[in-house]
Design a protein around this motif. Structure first.
Motif, PDB file in Angstrom:
ATOM      1  N   PRO A 144       0.765  -1.256  -0.121  1.00  0.00           N
ATOM      2  CA  PRO A 144       0.139  -0.003   0.051  1.00  0.00           C
ATOM      3  C   PRO A 144       0.782   1.419  -0.006  1.00  0.00           C
ATOM      4  CG  PRO A 144       0.014  -1.090   2.022  1.00  0.00           C
ATOM      5  CD  PRO A 144       0.765  -1.783   1.458  1.00  0.00           C
ATOM      6  N   ARG A 145       0.709   2.266  -0.847  1.00  0.00           N
ATOM      7  CA  ARG A 145       1.455   3.604  -0.574  1.00  0.00           C
ATOM      8  C   ARG A 145       0.705   4.371   0.454  1.00  0.00           C
ATOM      9  NH1 ARG A 145       4.270   3.805  -5.160  1.00  0.00           N
ATOM     10  NH2 ARG A 145       3.573   3.098  -7.086  1.00  0.00           N
ATOM     11  N   ASN A 146      -0.583   4.578   0.539  1.00  0.00           N
ATOM     12  CA  ASN A 146      -1.116   5.105   1.849  1.00  0.00           C
ATOM     13  C   ASN A 146      -2.716   4.405   1.858  1.00  0.00           C
ATOM     14  OD1 ASN A 146      -2.762   6.329  -0.391  1.00  0.00           O
ATOM     15  ND2 ASN A 146      -1.104   7.651  -0.746  1.00  0.00           N
ATOM     16  N   ARG A 147      -3.158   5.219   2.731  1.00  0.00           N
ATOM     17  CA  ARG A 147      -4.823   4.485   2.870  1.00  0.00           C
ATOM     18  C   ARG A 147      -5.664   4.958   1.596  1.00  0.00           C
ATOM     19  NH1 ARG A 147      -5.775   2.289   8.530  1.00  0.00           N
ATOM     20  NH2 ARG A 147      -8.247   2.750   7.862  1.00  0.00           N
ATOM     21  N   SER A 148      -5.244   5.574   0.612  1.00  0.00           N
ATOM     22  CA  SER A 148      -6.311   6.017  -0.460  1.00  0.00           C
ATOM     23  C   SER A 148      -7.265   4.825  -1.098  1.00  0.00           C
ATOM     24  CB  SER A 148      -5.425   6.766  -1.330  1.00  0.00           C
ATOM     25  OG  SER A 148      -4.538   5.937  -2.001  1.00  0.00           O
ATOM     26  N   ILE A 149      -6.634   3.736  -0.802  1.00  0.00           N
ATOM     27  CA  ILE A 149      -7.250   2.760  -1.533  1.00  0.00           C
ATOM     28  C   ILE A 149      -8.668   2.324  -0.774  1.00  0.00           C
ATOM     29  CG2 ILE A 149      -6.296   0.697  -0.267  1.00  0.00           C
ATOM     30  CD1 ILE A 149      -6.287  -0.863  -2.891  1.00  0.00           C
ATOM     31  N   SER A 243      -1.776   2.607  -9.865  1.00  0.00           N
ATOM     32  CA  SER A 243      -0.324   2.766  -9.333  1.00  0.00           C
ATOM     33  C   SER A 243      -0.406   3.891  -8.310  1.00  0.00           C
ATOM     34  CB  SER A 243       0.639   3.087 -10.457  1.00  0.00           C
ATOM     35  OG  SER A 243       0.043   3.843 -11.375  1.00  0.00           O
ATOM     36  N   SER A 244      -1.416   4.699  -8.125  1.00  0.00           N
ATOM     37  CA  SER A 244      -1.770   5.761  -7.199  1.00  0.00           C
ATOM     38  C   SER A 244      -2.001   5.256  -5.920  1.00  0.00           C
ATOM     39  CB  SER A 244      -2.573   6.866  -7.535  1.00  0.00           C
ATOM     40  OG  SER A 244      -4.030   6.428  -7.538  1.00  0.00           O
ATOM     41  N   TYR A 245      -2.547   3.996  -5.900  1.00  0.00           N
ATOM     42  CA  TYR A 245      -3.019   3.155  -4.665  1.00  0.00           C
ATOM     43  C   TYR A 245      -2.199   2.138  -4.008  1.00  0.00           C
ATOM     44  CZ  TYR A 245      -7.605   4.772  -6.241  1.00  0.00           C
ATOM     45  OH  TYR A 245      -8.710   5.463  -6.624  1.00  0.00           O
TER      46      TYR A 245
END
Ligand SMILES: *[C@@H]1O[C@H](CO)[C@@H](O)[C@H](O)[C@H]1NC(C)=O
Ligand SMILES: *[C@@H]1O[C@H](CO)[C@@H](O)[C@H](O)[C@H]1NC(C)=O
Ligand SMILES: *[C@@H]1O[C@H](CO)[C@@H](O)[C@H](O)[C@H]1NC(C)=O
Length: 272
Positions: A144-149, A243-245
């Motif tokens: 995970p990149r951040n919690r945006s998913i 890829s932003s998630y």
């Protein structure tokens, strides 16, 4: 004797030609499907539900609970750290066989066992665990990149699937689904065992595509055209959105020469 020798020789030549033709034909079909991709599904419009349809569970799959046997650093702990309020569940071979042997999924057991590669079993298993509980499935090389998913859980979608880096087919390194999703149910009922004549011996890795990406692409396309189709259930994310998630470390768990080659080719657009 002259005649007998000739007959044997020509029989061998014909058998060889048939074998080569058979394998090349399977390769052509698979590559054709990969290039064909999936049509645009513009009918999905994300909502912001106050009660998310998709439960806060993250599913991952590995052979055993020993993650040191995974070839690269596994993302399991990263998901746990970023989502301490979620259930992060690691399914092992033993757990999966147990689930698939249960009454609800036993119709898939023969197919599950028919696959020559572990990765094909994992392709099927991720759909089953998502159907069983709903949530987010992520490969162990997906972090995970951040919690945006998280906001995808409230989108109103029943099943969310990403496009591959070429944006043509859909892939399954990350999948998001509500429990007992009608779409996943449709997918599971369209899975079939790999029969001998469908085996691609020449480039085994393509076989993996045929149960993973090609299966998902073709069957979702089929669902979109079927009478079961419903608006606003299927969300296909572009590779850019995905890829932003999440990030993808591409530490795949198979090691044949063609696997390396395809990993390399597949990841080229992501390297740049
Ligand atoms: C969704 O709605 C809730 C309140 O209903 C709000 O707090 C939240 O920021 C919204 N999320 C997005 C992604 O718009
Ligand atoms: C876990 O896997 C690693 C690498 O394969 C191995 O060295 C180690 O002994 C295993 N640990 C256990 C508890 O089985
Ligand atoms: C999450 O990370 C992506 C890519 O790094 C970025 O585009 C996005 O704005 C981030 N979202 C939040 C909520 O920080």
């Amino acid at each position: 004797m002259y005649n007998r020798r000739n007959i044997i020789r020509w029989s061998l030549v014909i058998i060889l030609i048939v074998l080569v033709f058979w394998q090349v034909w399977l390769i052509v079909i698979t590559v054709y499907n990969l290039l064909l991709g999936i049509s645009d599904n513009t009918s999905f419009h994300p909502m912001n539900l106050s009660h998310p349809k998709i439960p806060p569970i993250i599913h991952q799959i590995w052979r055993t609970t020993n993650l040191s046997s995974y070839p690269i650093s596994a993302s399991y702990v990263k998901w746990q750290k970023m989502y301490p309020d979620y259930t992060v569940r690691l399914w092992t071979d033993v757990d999966l066989v147990q689930l698939i042997s249960s009454k609800e999924y036993s119709y898939l057991l023969e197919t599950y066992r028919s696959y020559p590669f572990d990765i094909q079993r994992a392709d099927l298993a991720r759909l089953i665990v998502l159907h069983y509980q709903g949530g987010i499935y992520a490969d162990l090389d997906v972090f995970p990149r951040n919690r945006s998913i998280e906001k995808l859980r409230s989108s109103g979608a029943s099943f969310i699937v990403p496009r591959s880096s070429s944006d043509s087919t859909v892939i399954n390194h990350i999948l998001i689904s509500e429990q007992h999703s009608k779409i996943v149910d449709y997918l599971l009922h369209n899975v079939s065992p790999i029969l001998f004549y469908q085996r691609i011996f020449l480039i085994p890795y393509l076989q993996v595509f045929s149960t993973g990406s090609v299966f998902l692409t073709r069957t979702l396309e089929q669902w979109m055209k079927s009478s079961l189709y419903q608006n606003n259930l299927l969300w296909i994310l572009s590779s850019k959105q995905v890829s932003s998630y999440v990030g993808h470390n591409a530490g795949r768990s198979w090691h044949s020469f063609d696997g390396y080659l395809f990993n390399f080719i597949n990841d080229l657009p992501e390297i740049s």
